[in-house]
Each structure stands twice: as structure tokens, then as C-alpha cells.
Motif scaffolding. Structure first.
Motif, PDB file in Angstrom:
ATOM      1  N   GLU A 244      40.629  48.127  48.823  1.00  0.00           N
ATOM      2  CA  GLU A 244      39.802  47.222  48.764  1.00  0.00           C
ATOM      3  C   GLU A 244      39.208  47.015  47.199  1.00  0.00           C
ATOM      4  O   GLU A 244      39.070  46.078  46.664  1.00  0.00           O
ATOM      5  N   ASP A 247      41.769  45.820  44.795  1.00  0.00           N
ATOM      6  CA  ASP A 247      42.128  44.684  44.960  1.00  0.00           C
ATOM      7  C   ASP A 247      41.095  43.719  44.318  1.00  0.00           C
ATOM      8  O   ASP A 247      41.363  42.754  43.316  1.00  0.00           O
ATOM      9  N   LYS A 252      41.578  40.211  43.312  1.00  0.00           N
ATOM     10  CA  LYS A 252      42.288  39.637  44.458  1.00  0.00           C
ATOM     11  C   LYS A 252      41.080  39.473  45.445  1.00  0.00           C
ATOM     12  O   LYS A 252      40.067  40.135  45.363  1.00  0.00           O
TER      13      LYS A 252
END
Length: 297
Positions: A244, A247, A252
């Protein structure tokens, strides 16, 4: 390379906030330094300083509630609403003698809670692109618009009657953008004797306390808080996995993860305890509102 961090500095009287920033720049060998809220030269107390990439955190600190210790002098009105201005008027002795403790308490209550406040004309507020105090110094007449502020605490600790004045020691807790000079001015005006601020010390900004601050003489030996530690004081914490974190750093979204956020923003901290950035909701997803420019523990 200078590591990013948040430094708490106890500003002495006589220095501007810019002076303190300049000293931090020299002490840490970097130009990328900023602060989360100005203090007047006469004021002392807490400046929250951001260094390198942690300057990006200042956006989330500058709006925090603040606490001040103040001395208000009733009976004298000045051009700047503080002790640095020219004396404009002195109250008549009989009018000053008529000021009672009950009257002062009533005046304080009227200035507590959600109030409309006109900032001092010598404030740092910009008027058509120029600071109000610069316009005043240039001889212009400046009248600023009233603004809504919140005074959550206005406690009187002591009252001293002197020659031609009454001094009040007070502690004020307030929202960002509140001017303590204006409180002193308005309290005196409400009592019919005028008033101004003679001393001011900022003791708290959000969860940052002046007791944890360093003096300007000890900057060379100071150790700033890590961005993660500082962010955790002003924001909710969202623990993210390594995937995470990657990202988020790449721009993202974390799909269908908005329910993990309780407030408007949260500090995303990875498994190593590093601040990835600040995240916000975007529909059902989470996205970065601010990414740290470099990895720092």
C-alpha cells in the motif's frame, strides 16, 4: 543530507519568526525551513518549525488550536493594540476606578466562545497583496474585516491595580487566526477604559507544547521529531502495508478503503514506521493528499 523533521523552538522576545527560521537554516545547513504560524517580535514561546520535506506537514499544523499566556493592561489604548505602539489615550482616573472585578468577568465572558473579531491593523493579514502592517507603516489607514474565531478558554489568573492601569494575567485557548491583541483591545473598549497587550507567550500549538521546545541558543544540538512522530500528533494514523505504501507513493489509490478513515485526513505510516504521506477519501477509495518527498525514519 539533512533529514526532514519537525522542530519545536521557544522564541525569545525581540526576534521575528523569520529570524528564528534563518537561525534554523544556518544550524541545519539547509534553506528548506518554514514555520506553522508567526509570533510578533514582542511575543515569546512556541514556534513549530518544519525542516526539508517535513515543511509539507506544516499545512496540517498551522490551523491547530493554540494556547497563550497574556498580560492585558486596561486603561491605556495604543496604536498597535500592544506595548510597542504609541499611546493614543489614557483612561480618566474615575473611569478606571469604576471598573470592577465583576465587570471584567462579564467582559471576558462576552469575548469567550464563537465571536466576531476585527484583527489589529498591524497584523500580517494581506490587503491587496501587501501585509496590513506594511500599509500602516507607509501611512495608510487600514481597517480589516471582522472574522469569526473561537475563544475556548479565557481564564483570568491575577488582577493588579497600578498607577493609571489595571493589569490582568490571562490564559487564552483559541482557534487559529485569533488575535490576542484584539481581545485586549476589545476587553478594554467594552469596559470603557481602553486596553492593550503588554506580554504574550504561546505555550501550545495543537498537541505540541513549549515545554518540549529548544532555545535558539541550543539549535546546533537539537534533534527534530521525525515526520511520522510529528504527523501522529496532529492527524489520525493509518497503518499501511509495504504494498500500500508503494502504491500511495506512486500516486495510486487504495481501492474501496475509504472506510478505514474516520476523519478528513490521516497520516499513512508504513511497517517500518516511516511517514508515507497524508491520505484522504476520494469516493470509496483512499488517495494521497500529500506524499513525503523522501523516505525518512
Amino acid at each position: 543530507m539533512v533529514s526532514p523533521g519537525i522542530l519545536l523552538v521557544d522564541k525569545p522576545a525581540g526576534l521575528t519568526s523569520h529570524d528564528v527560521v534563518a537561525r534554523v537554516r544556518r544550524a541545519f545547513g539547509t534553506r528548506k525551513v518554514g514555520h506553522a504560524g508567526t509570533l510578533d517580535p514582542m511575543a515569546t514561546g512556541l514556534l513549530v518549525i518544519g525542516i526539508e520535506g517535513a515543511t509539507r506537514l506544516l499545512t496540517y499544523i498551522v490551523g491547530a488550536d493554540k494556547t497563550y499566556e497574556a498580560v492585558i493592561r486596561l486603561g491605556i489604548t495604543t496604536s498597535t493594540d500592544d506595548a510597542e505602539g504609541e499611546i493614543l489615550a489614557r483612561a480618566d482616573a474615575d473611569d478606571l476606578a469604576a471598573v470592577t472585578a465583576e465587570g471584567i468577568d462579564e467582559g471576558v465572558r462576552a469575548l469567550t466562545g464563537r465571536i466576531s473579531q476585527v484583527p489589529s491593523s498591524v497584523s500580517a493579514i494581506k490587503v491587496d497583496g501587501r501585509r496590513a502592517y506594511d500599509r500602516v507603516r507607509a501611512g495608510e489607514e487600514v481597517v480589516l474585516a471582522a472574522r469569526e474565531v473561537t475563544v475556548s478558554r479565557f481564564d483570568l489568573l491575577d488582577r493588579r491595580v497600578g498607577d493609571g492601569a489595571i493589569d490582568l494575567d490571562a490564559v487564552v485557548g483559541c482557534s487559529s487566526g485569533t488575535y490576542i491583541r484584539s481581545l485586549a483591545r476589545d476587553l478594554g473598549a467594552g469596559l470603557g477604559v481602553g486596553g492593550h497587550l503588554t506580554a504574550l507567550r504561546r505555550t501550545r500549538v495543537g498537541d505540541f507544547d513549549v515545554a518540549d521546545a529548544v532555545s535558539v541558543d541550543d539549535l546546533a544540538d537539537a534533534t527534530p521529531m521525525t515526520p511520522a512522530a510529528a504527523a501522529a500528533r496532529v492527524l489520525d494514523v493509518l497503518h499501511v502495508t509495504a504494498e500500500e505504501a508503494r502504491d500511495l507513493r506512486h500516486g495510486k489509490r487504495l481501492n474501496d478503503q475509504a472506510s478505514r478513515l474516520e476523519g478528513a485526513h490521516a497520516a499513512a505510516i508504513d511497517e517500518d514506521g516511516t511517514l508515507v504521506g497524508v491520505v484522504e477519501r476520494r469516493g470509496a477509495d483512499l488517495k494521497s493528499a500529500m506524499n513525503m518527498p523522501e523516505v525518512a525514519r
